[in-house]
Write a protein that holds these residues in place. Structure first.
Motif, PDB file in Angstrom:
ATOM      1  N   UNK A  67     -20.210  12.781  77.049  1.00 52.19           N
ATOM      2  CA  UNK A  67     -18.987  12.581  75.609  1.00 52.19           C
ATOM      3  C   UNK A  67     -19.284  13.644  74.579  1.00 52.19           C
ATOM      4  N   UNK A  68     -20.193  13.742  74.265  1.00 59.50           N
ATOM      5  CA  UNK A  68     -19.993  14.809  72.895  1.00 59.50           C
ATOM      6  C   UNK A  68     -19.625  15.815  73.611  1.00 59.50           C
ATOM      7  N   UNK A  69     -20.771  16.680  74.385  1.00 60.98           N
ATOM      8  CA  UNK A  69     -19.838  17.721  75.810  1.00 60.98           C
ATOM      9  C   UNK A  69     -18.108  17.903  74.884  1.00 60.98           C
ATOM     10  N   UNK A  70     -17.307  16.967  75.432  1.00 59.12           N
ATOM     11  CA  UNK A  70     -16.009  16.819  76.386  1.00 59.12           C
ATOM     12  C   UNK A  70     -15.581  16.527  75.172  1.00 59.12           C
ATOM     13  N   UNK A  71     -15.731  15.978  74.426  1.00 57.95           N
ATOM     14  CA  UNK A  71     -15.216  15.697  73.360  1.00 57.95           C
ATOM     15  C   UNK A  71     -15.051  16.936  72.381  1.00 57.95           C
ATOM     16  N   UNK A  72     -15.588  17.956  72.139  1.00 60.72           N
ATOM     17  CA  UNK A  72     -15.383  19.149  71.972  1.00 60.72           C
ATOM     18  C   UNK A  72     -14.916  20.163  72.786  1.00 60.72           C
ATOM     19  N   UNK A  73     -14.957  20.083  73.532  1.00 56.35           N
ATOM     20  CA  UNK A  73     -14.753  21.504  74.772  1.00 56.35           C
ATOM     21  C   UNK A  73     -15.091  22.270  74.939  1.00 56.35           C
ATOM     22  N   UNK A  74     -16.352  21.434  74.868  1.00 54.09           N
ATOM     23  CA  UNK A  74     -17.458  22.370  74.750  1.00 54.09           C
ATOM     24  C   UNK A  74     -18.086  23.097  76.888  1.00 54.09           C
ATOM     25  N   UNK A  75     -18.677  23.518  77.468  1.00 55.57           N
ATOM     26  CA  UNK A  75     -18.310  23.482  78.500  1.00 55.57           C
ATOM     27  C   UNK A  75     -20.322  23.657  79.391  1.00 55.57           C
ATOM     28  N   UNK A  76     -20.529  23.955  78.409  1.00 59.93           N
ATOM     29  CA  UNK A  76     -22.429  24.159  79.116  1.00 59.93           C
ATOM     30  C   UNK A  76     -22.272  24.523  77.333  1.00 59.93           C
ATOM     31  N   UNK A  77     -23.904  23.912  77.245  1.00 59.69           N
ATOM     32  CA  UNK A  77     -24.988  23.712  76.483  1.00 59.69           C
ATOM     33  C   UNK A  77     -26.105  24.173  76.857  1.00 59.69           C
ATOM     34  N   UNK A  78     -27.203  25.600  76.561  1.00 58.53           N
ATOM     35  CA  UNK A  78     -28.135  25.854  77.054  1.00 58.53           C
ATOM     36  C   UNK A  78     -28.884  25.804  76.167  1.00 58.53           C
ATOM     37  N   UNK A  79     -30.252  24.991  75.357  1.00 60.41           N
ATOM     38  CA  UNK A  79     -30.971  25.809  74.730  1.00 60.41           C
ATOM     39  C   UNK A  79     -32.741  25.981  75.281  1.00 60.41           C
ATOM     40  N   UNK A  80     -33.107  27.234  74.940  1.00 59.40           N
ATOM     41  CA  UNK A  80     -34.025  28.300  75.451  1.00 59.40           C
ATOM     42  C   UNK A  80     -35.394  28.048  74.532  1.00 59.40           C
TER      43      UNK A  80
END
Length: 305
Positions: free
Chosen positions: A22-35
């Motif tokens: 829901x967070x990613x879709x609402x902000x138009x973020x296709x992918x979020x990676x944490x290393x």
């Protein structure tokens, strides 16, 4: 003798909250990676968009718990303890609602747009009032709490040259851990929270909203955006640099001393010297920009790059 400040708890970023659909879709973020660790998130994404451009669409995000080779403007190195900062980079491929690429001359506003988004996130999430220092810093009480670095990626075979936008926010650094005396952190500013996940989510949400509005205005900084004033007006309103006497150090030992009057349509700083001549100082050219006090007057030069 004052006791050393105790090292605060430094939990990891909440990857579940950051990967929430829901967070990613609402902000138009296709992918979020944490290393957990990397040299530099900006360098990683620059390499990524070069090797496999299609794997990194617009608003792809890479965050790191620790960076060993982070760099600021003009390749200045900086390092912070693991899990003490928000270190994040975003791939930008600026196009308007019809898919038409933005003119590259408007790219110079992207760092200022990010700084504005981070300022709003700090106020909203941590209750910390901040200001902007041209060209790419966020300050609290005159001390640097965050820096922004935008780097242009390769043109490749696409029509839209990507921009990698990196942000480093000091969150739980103690006084002893600050890189320079003119820095600060969220922890040191009596915050409502030092939760890095909340700060990162707020920043990304505000950035995505401002960025999309800017793109849909074809990169025009004078256009009203996100239901309010233009990007140009919003930035100037919180830019602590304006209205002050400054010394702009340029390559080749050149310098300009004068009154920082305003930003032009490209986000460059206009400085009026003692002879009334107006100089255009671009973010790409300036080496240092510092407040300046004429010799013999109280105050003296202060500030930092």
């Amino acid at each position: 003798m004052e006791a050393a400040q105790e090292i605060p708890d430094r939990p990891p970023l909440d990857q579940g909250a950051l990967s929430d659909a829901a967070f990613l879709t609402a902000n138009g973020i296709p992918q979020l990676t944490v290393v957990e660790s990397t040299g530099s998130t900006n360098a990683d994404l620059l390499r990524g968009v070069t090797v496999d451009p299609r794997a990194w669409p617009d608003l792809s995000v890479l965050a790191a718990e620790y960076q060993s080779a982070a760099r600021g403007r003009l390749d200045r190195l900086w390092e912070a303890p693991a899990r003490s900062s928000v270190s994040v980079s975003v791939v930008l491929r600026p196009v308007n609602a019809e898919g038409r690429p933005l003119p590259t001359q408007c790219y110079s506003w992207l760092s200022l747009l990010a700084a504005l988004a981070l300022r709003e996130a700090l106020l909203e999430t941590a209750g910390i009032p901040a200001e902007l220092k041209w060209p790419n810093d966020v300050l609290v009480r005159g001390r640097k709490i965050a820096g922004i670095l935008a780097q242009l990626g390769p043109m490749g075979d696409g029509a839209v040259p990507p921009v990698i936008l990196g942000t480093g926010l000091n969150v739980t650094l103690t006084e002893a851990e600050l890189p320079v005396p003119t820095a600060t952190s969220v922890l040191l500013e009596q915050p409502a929270t030092v939760d890095r996940t909340s700060l990162l989510k707020s920043y990304l949400s505000r950035f995505a909203m401002l960025y999309r509005s800017f793109c849909n205005a074809d990169g025009d900084p004078a256009a009203g955006m996100a239901g309010g004033p233009s990007l140009h007006k919003r930035v100037e309103h919180v830019l602590t640099t304006l209205g002050k006497q400054v010394r702009a150090q340029l390559p080749g030992d050149h310098e300009i001393i004068g009154h920082a009057s305003r930003l032009d349509e490209y986000g460059s700083l206009l400085v009026v010297d003692s002879g009334g001549h107006e100089h255009v100082v671009t973010a790409g050219d300036v080496v240092h920009l510092r407040p300046w006090t004429p010799p013999g007057e109280t105050g003296g030069e202060s500030g930092y790059a």
